[in-house]
Design a protein around this motif. Structure first.
Motif, PDB file in Angstrom:
ATOM      1  N   GLU A   1      -3.898  -2.565  -2.585  1.00 27.87           N
ATOM      2  CA  GLU A   1      -4.385  -1.189  -2.668  1.00 27.87           C
ATOM      3  C   GLU A   1      -5.912  -1.158  -2.798  1.00 27.87           C
ATOM      4  O   GLU A   1      -6.598  -0.379  -2.125  1.00 27.87           O
ATOM      5  CB  GLU A   1      -3.743  -0.485  -3.856  1.00 27.87           C
ATOM      6  CG  GLU A   1      -4.154   0.963  -4.028  1.00 27.87           C
ATOM      7  CD  GLU A   1      -3.608   1.859  -2.926  1.00 27.87           C
ATOM      8  OE1 GLU A   1      -4.287   2.860  -2.603  1.00 27.87           O
ATOM      9  OE2 GLU A   1      -2.536   1.559  -2.391  1.00 27.87           O
TER      10      GLU A   1
ATOM     11  N   VAL B   1       0.842  -1.200   0.000  1.00 27.91           N
ATOM     12  CA  VAL B   1       0.000   0.000   0.000  1.00 27.91           C
ATOM     13  C   VAL B   1       0.876   1.249   0.000  1.00 27.91           C
ATOM     14  O   VAL B   1       1.832   1.350   0.763  1.00 27.91           O
ATOM     15  CB  VAL B   1      -0.911   0.006   1.238  1.00 27.91           C
ATOM     16  CG1 VAL B   1      -1.569   1.345   1.408  1.00 27.91           C
ATOM     17  CG2 VAL B   1      -1.951  -1.088   1.115  1.00 27.91           C
ATOM     18  N   ARG B   2       0.552   2.181  -0.865  1.00 30.03           N
ATOM     19  CA  ARG B   2       1.248   3.462  -0.861  1.00 30.03           C
ATOM     20  C   ARG B   2       0.783   4.269   0.344  1.00 30.03           C
ATOM     21  O   ARG B   2      -0.407   4.366   0.619  1.00 30.03           O
ATOM     22  CB  ARG B   2       0.934   4.227  -2.152  1.00 30.03           C
ATOM     23  CG  ARG B   2       1.507   3.577  -3.394  1.00 30.03           C
ATOM     24  CD  ARG B   2       1.086   4.336  -4.646  1.00 30.03           C
ATOM     25  NE  ARG B   2      -0.336   4.189  -4.926  1.00 30.03           N
ATOM     26  CZ  ARG B   2      -1.182   5.193  -4.951  1.00 30.03           C
ATOM     27  NH1 ARG B   2      -0.765   6.418  -4.677  1.00 30.03           N
ATOM     28  NH2 ARG B   2      -2.456   4.996  -5.228  1.00 30.03           N
TER      29      ARG B   2
ATOM     30  N   ARG C   1      -3.693   3.379   7.209  1.00 25.91           N
ATOM     31  CA  ARG C   1      -4.180   4.383   6.262  1.00 25.91           C
ATOM     32  C   ARG C   1      -5.287   5.256   6.868  1.00 25.91           C
ATOM     33  O   ARG C   1      -5.351   6.463   6.600  1.00 25.91           O
ATOM     34  CB  ARG C   1      -4.736   3.664   5.021  1.00 25.91           C
ATOM     35  CG  ARG C   1      -5.451   4.573   4.024  1.00 25.91           C
ATOM     36  CD  ARG C   1      -4.468   5.340   3.157  1.00 25.91           C
ATOM     37  NE  ARG C   1      -3.769   4.429   2.292  1.00 25.91           N
ATOM     38  CZ  ARG C   1      -4.222   4.031   1.099  1.00 25.91           C
ATOM     39  NH1 ARG C   1      -5.382   4.470   0.655  1.00 25.91           N
ATOM     40  NH2 ARG C   1      -3.527   3.204   0.361  1.00 25.91           N
TER      41      ARG C   1
END
Length: 328
Positions: free
Chosen positions: A313, A10-11, A47
Motif C-alpha cells: 500500500e 492493495v485496497r 490504481r
C-alpha cells in the motif's frame, strides 16, 4: 514465478484524480532483484487514473527464450498492463546499453504520444541511470573478436595488466573504472581502439523529460530469503530444461548463458552439479548481485523516494505521489 509482497494486497480504492502531468514524465520503480518491483508496478497501474505502461529496465529480460531464469513478468502480468522491452531480442544477439536506450526512447515516445504514463521498472542500474541522467553513451558496435583478445590477455596476464593497457591509452577512463571490473575495462579498451579517442565521461545531462523514482527497501536478511525462495521456484519451474533448450538452439558461446542461474543450470545439464548445489550456488550469486545493485541504488540518494518493500500500500501510494509531482 514471482513472489507477492507478504502484507495485505492493495485496497482497490476509487481512483483519485491526478494533477495534470507534464507532457513527458515518467516514474521509475527501482530496487534490487526480488524486491517486488513488478508487483508494485501492476498494482499502481490498476490504481492510477491514467493510462499506464511498463518499460522494463532489466538487461536480461530483454532476451527471448529466457523467461524462467530472468524472472520475466508472467503472461498474466503482461496482460494486465502493457509491457515494453521484454523478450525482444534473441538470447545470443549483441545488445548493449546504447541499444536499450534507443529502444527505450522509442517506447517512451509512443507512450507519451498516446497520452500515457510510463513506469520504468527494473534493477539494472546502468540502464536506469543511463536514461534518467541523460548519458551520452558511445554508439560503438561490439567487436566480439577484439573483446576476445582483451579477455584472453586478462586471463593470461591478469586484471591489473589489462587495466594498465587502458591507463596507457585513456588515463581518465582508467581512473574511473575499477581494475577488477574486467568487463568494463574490456569495453573501454574496445571503444578506444575502434574510435581512436578516449571514452567520454558519463556525465549527467537533461534527459529531455521529467521523472521521479520510487525505491523498494528491504532488510537484507528478508531480501535474501525472498531471493532464495525465488531461486528454488525457478528450478522447480523448469530452469534446467529452459537452459537445455537454449543450448540446443543457440550453442554455448553467448554471454547470457553465463549469467546467474543459467550458468548453474548448465552445470546440471553437464552432470557437474547436483540440483541442490546448483540452487545453492545460484543463491550465493544472487546475494552478490543484490550487494552490487545497492551501489547503483543507494539508500542515501535523495533522488529516490525509498519505501518499505513489504508494504504494498505504501509503495503504490509513493508511485501515485511520483506521478503527480514531476522533478522541476
Amino acid at each position: 514465478m514471482r513472489q507477492r509482497s507478504p502484507r495485505s494486497a492493495v485496497r482497490l480504492l476509487p481512483r483519485s484524480d491526478l494533477l495534470m502531468l507534464s507532457a513527458h514524465h515518467l516514474v521509475a520503480i527501482v530496487g534490487p532483484t526480488a524486491s517486488g518491483k513488478t508487483t508494485v508496478a501492476i498494482a499502481a497501474a490498476q490504481r492510477l487514473n491514467y493510462s499506464v505502461e511498463v518499460v522494463s529496465a532489466d538487461s536480461r529480460q530483454v532476451r527471448r527464450e529466457m523467461r524462467i531464469g530472468t524472472a520475466a513478468p508472467s503472461e498474466a502480468e503482461m496482460a494486465a498492463v502493457p509491457h515494453h522491452l521484454v523478450s525482444i531480442v534473441a538470447p545470443d544477439a549483441p545488445y548493449a546499453v546504447v541499444d536499450w536506450l534507443s529502444d527505450t526512447r522509442t517506447a517512451l515516445d509512443s507512450i507519451w504520444a498516446r497520452g500515457g504514463l510510463p513506469l520504468l521498472v527494473g534493477g539494472t542500474g546502468q540502464y536506469v541511470w543511463a536514461l534518467l541522467d541523460g548519458w551520452m553513451v558511445p554508439a560503438v558496435e561490439p567487436d566480439l573478436a577484439l573483446r576476445a583478445t582483451f579477455e584472453a590477455f586478462a586471463t593470461e596476464r591478469g586484471a591489473d595488466a589489462l587495466h594498465a593497457r587502458l591507463a596507457a591509452l585513456d588515463p581518465e577512463s582508467a581512473a574511473r573504472i575499477d581494475a577488477r571490473n574486467i568487463r568494463r575495462v574490456v569495453r573501454a579498451l574496445e571503444v578506444v581502439t575502434l574510435t581512436g579517442a578516449p571514452v567520454p565521461p558519463l556525465e549527467p545531462r537533461d534527459p529531455g523529460f521529467t521523472w521521479r523514482a520510487v525505491g523498494l527497501r528491504w532488510e537484507r536478511a528478508a531480501l535474501h530469503a525472498r531471493a532464495d525462495a525465488r531461486v528454488r521456484e525457478m528450478f522447480a519451474a523448469g530452469l534446467v530444461e529452459e537452459t537445455r533448450t537454449l543450448v540446443a538452439h543457440h550453442g554455448r558461446a553467448f554471454p547470457a548463458l553465463s549469467s546467474i542461474g543459467y550458468r548453474e543450470a548448465l552445470g546440471m545439464v553437464d552432470g557437474i552439479l547436483s540440483e541442490e548445489e546448483a540452487i545453492r550456488q545460484t543463491q550465493i550469486a544472487t546475494h552478490r548481485l543484490i550487494r552490487m545493485q545497492a551501489t547503483w541504488f543507494r539508500l542515501d540518494d535523495p533522488r529516490i523516494d525509498w519505501v518499505p518493500g513489504d508494504d504494498l500500500e505504501a509503495a503504490v501510494a509513493a508511485v501515485e505521489r511520483a506521478a503527480r509531482a514531476p522533478v522541476p
